[in-house]
Design an enzyme around this catalytic site. Structure first.
Site, short mmCIF file in Angstrom:
data_model
loop_
_atom_site.label_atom_id
_atom_site.label_comp_id
_atom_site.label_asym_id
_atom_site.label_seq_id
_atom_site.Cartn_x
_atom_site.Cartn_y
_atom_site.Cartn_z
N PRO A 23 0.74 -1.28 0.14
CA PRO A 23 0.04 -0.01 -0.11
C PRO A 23 1.01 1.19 0.13
CG PRO A 23 0.01 -1.00 2.02
CD PRO A 23 0.67 -2.03 1.27
N ALA A 177 -1.36 -0.82 11.07
CA ALA A 177 0.26 -0.73 11.24
C ALA A 177 0.48 1.02 11.31
CB ALA A 177 0.80 -1.23 10.03
N TYR A 180 -1.21 4.26 13.18
CA TYR A 180 -2.71 4.84 12.90
C TYR A 180 -3.64 4.29 14.04
CZ TYR A 180 -0.52 7.19 9.11
OH TYR A 180 0.30 7.67 8.21
N GLY A 302 11.95 -2.69 2.57
CA GLY A 302 13.18 -2.55 2.05
C GLY A 302 13.84 -4.11 1.55
C1 LIG Z 1 5.20 6.88 -0.86
C2 LIG Z 1 4.73 6.05 0.33
C3 LIG Z 1 3.73 5.95 0.55
C4 LIG Z 1 3.08 5.03 1.55
N1 LIG Z 1 1.73 4.69 1.83
C5 LIG Z 1 1.52 3.70 2.70
C6 LIG Z 1 -0.01 3.34 2.97
O1 LIG Z 1 -0.77 4.13 2.41
N2 LIG Z 1 -0.34 2.35 3.75
C7 LIG Z 1 0.80 1.54 4.36
O2 LIG Z 1 0.46 0.69 5.13
N3 LIG Z 1 1.92 1.81 4.25
C8 LIG Z 1 2.40 2.88 3.10
N4 LIG Z 1 3.73 2.99 2.99
C9 LIG Z 1 4.78 2.09 3.42
C10 LIG Z 1 4.98 1.12 2.36
O3 LIG Z 1 3.60 0.20 2.25
C11 LIG Z 1 6.19 0.05 2.77
O4 LIG Z 1 5.88 -0.41 3.83
C12 LIG Z 1 7.43 0.73 2.68
O5 LIG Z 1 7.64 1.53 1.26
C13 LIG Z 1 8.67 -0.10 2.63
O6 LIG Z 1 8.57 -1.01 1.79
P1 LIG Z 1 9.55 -0.85 0.56
O7 LIG Z 1 10.88 -0.91 0.85
O8 LIG Z 1 9.28 -1.82 -0.37
O9 LIG Z 1 9.33 0.21 -0.28
C14 LIG Z 1 4.04 4.10 2.00
C15 LIG Z 1 5.38 4.18 1.60
C16 LIG Z 1 5.80 5.11 0.60
C17 LIG Z 1 7.29 5.16 0.11
#
Ligand SMILES: Cc1cc2nc3c(=O)[nH]c(=O)nc-3n(C[C@H](O)[C@H](O)[C@H](O)COP(=O)(O)O)c2cc1C
Length: 365
Positions: A23, A177, A180, A302
């Site tokens: 998300p 998570a 919130y 990550g």
């Molecule tokens: C631009 C952005 C928006 C995000 N929005 C949400 C969100 O709406 N809901 C959520 O649970 N996590 C959100 N996250 C966290 C991501 O789901 C994810 O946990 C985080 O980017 C780490 O994963 P990655 O290393 O694959 O990017 C967001 C992260 C980013 C970078």
């Protein structure tokens, strides 16, 4: 031994790969916080994901905490999301809606009747909130929810779940998570209640479990997932014993027959406050929870392709969600399959309006 391209069962669905889209809030809803054709294009471009989990989506006006984030509680919002689900399904994808209530991560300017944002207790999140006009002011002190407020919020979860069903989603994910509202009940660093929603782990977990049940009443448990961040300090939430707290939640939700649990590992910035290490902070890997949960376990945060392959091969997770990599690579699973290079993400456009940095990342070849 499964790999990233071994099909996987999630509830009633057989999904073609284990490269899920995490998300990601993109702040591109319209003035009524509804999605439109541009959002439909963005999600359809990413329909190659085994499963798309949408950006966090408010269950009610009281759940809003940021400008430009979509909701799923009005007819216009249902119609907007229907464009998205139709576009994803036309490309053969599957999509769950992440259902969100920001709780104290909000301001009077977003709230119905200009009231105070709601939380488990009357606490104040440190830092600045971005208002609808994009100015920034300190977060206000939240209002401690009464039991009637909690009941009304559970009704909002149920209503949003019904709206998600009418909008054509394949399922819903409780956003449990990242500091919130459900997390504000779960963590003893924020929850100071002395009633049946505070104190013991069982009491602090009650909100998560009731909200999950509310979604399952509408969808059936097999089409409901829950996201948890046991290592998360985002949103200034802390817990004195996260292994015990989250272990209880994982085991209790695990007995409900859910579509999946989505357990994040530490994100960049977790365990630090203003750049300084948080005393007593512990990062808990997904593998810690694996023996406690027999259903489908998604992990995230990550991951590279190689790390995801290792987790799936060893069995620490069944699927891995990718956030930033999916923002920048609409065809991420295909790039992984071919061992192709990835596009470079542009963080400056993560939350800005329009196509730039949204629907204009190039596909392979
Ligand atoms: C631009 C952005 C928006 C995000 N929005 C949400 C969100 O709406 N809901 C959520 O649970 N996590 C959100 N996250 C966290 C991501 O789901 C994810 O946990 C985080 O980017 C780490 O994963 P990655 O290393 O694959 O990017 C967001 C992260 C980013 C970078």
């Amino acid at each position: 031994m499964p790999d990233l391209f071994t099909p996987i069962t999630v509830g009633p669905y057989t999904l073609p790969n284990r490269v899920f889209m995490a998300p990601c809030t993109r702040c591109r809803a319209d003035a009524d916080l509804a999605q439109g054709p541009l959002n439909a294009l963005y999600y359809a471009q990413r329909a190659g994901a085994g499963l798309i989990i949408t950006e966090a989506t408010q269950i009610s006006q009281a759940g809003i905490g940021y400008p430009g984030t979509p909701g799923i509680h009005t007819e216009k919002q249902v119609a907007g999301w229907k464009l998205v689900t139709d576009a994803v399904h036309a490309k053969g994808g599957r999509v769950f809606a992440q259902l969100w209530h920001c709780g104290r991560v909000s301001h009077h300017a977003f709230q119905p009747g200009g009231g105070a944002p709601l939380s488990s207790s009357a606490t104040t999140k440190p830092g600045l909130v971005t208002l609808p006009d994009y100015s920034k002011v300190p977060y206000p002190t939240a209002k401690e929810m009464t039991v009637d407020d909690i009941r009304a919020t559970m009704a909002d979860y149920r209503h949003a779940a019904e709206c998600a069903m009418r909008a054509g989603f394949d399922g819903v994910e409780l956003h449990g998570a990242n500091g919130y509202l459900p997390d504000q009940f779960l963590r003893d660093g924020v929850n100071r209640r002395t009633d049946t929603y505070g104190g013991s782990i069982e009491n602090r977990a009650r909100f998560h479990i009731e909200a999950t049940r509310a979604l399952a009443e509408v969808w059936g448990a097999s089409r409901v997932g829950v996201r948890l961040s046991p290592s998360g300090t985002f949103g200034d939430v802390r817990d004195s014993d996260p292994k015990a707290t989250f272990g209880y939640v994982v085991k209790t939700l695990g007995a409900m027959g859910l579509a999946y649990l989505h357990i994040m590992e530490a994100m960049e910035g977790d365990g630090r406050n203003d750049g300084k290490p948080i005393e007593g902070y512990e990062s808990i890997p997904a593998s810690y929870f694996r023996p406690m949960f027999k259903g489908t376990l998604i992990t995230n945060a990550g991951f590279t392709k190689e790390k995801a392959e290792t987790y799936i091969r060893v069995g620490w997770a069944d699927a891995v969600a990718f956030g930033v990599a999916f923002i920048a690579n609409p065809d991420l699973p295909e790039r992984f399959r071919r061992g192709a290079a990835l596009n470079t993400p542009d963080p400056a456009t993560f939350y800005t309006p329009g196509e730039k940095g949204y629907t204009d990342y190039p596909f392979l070849g």
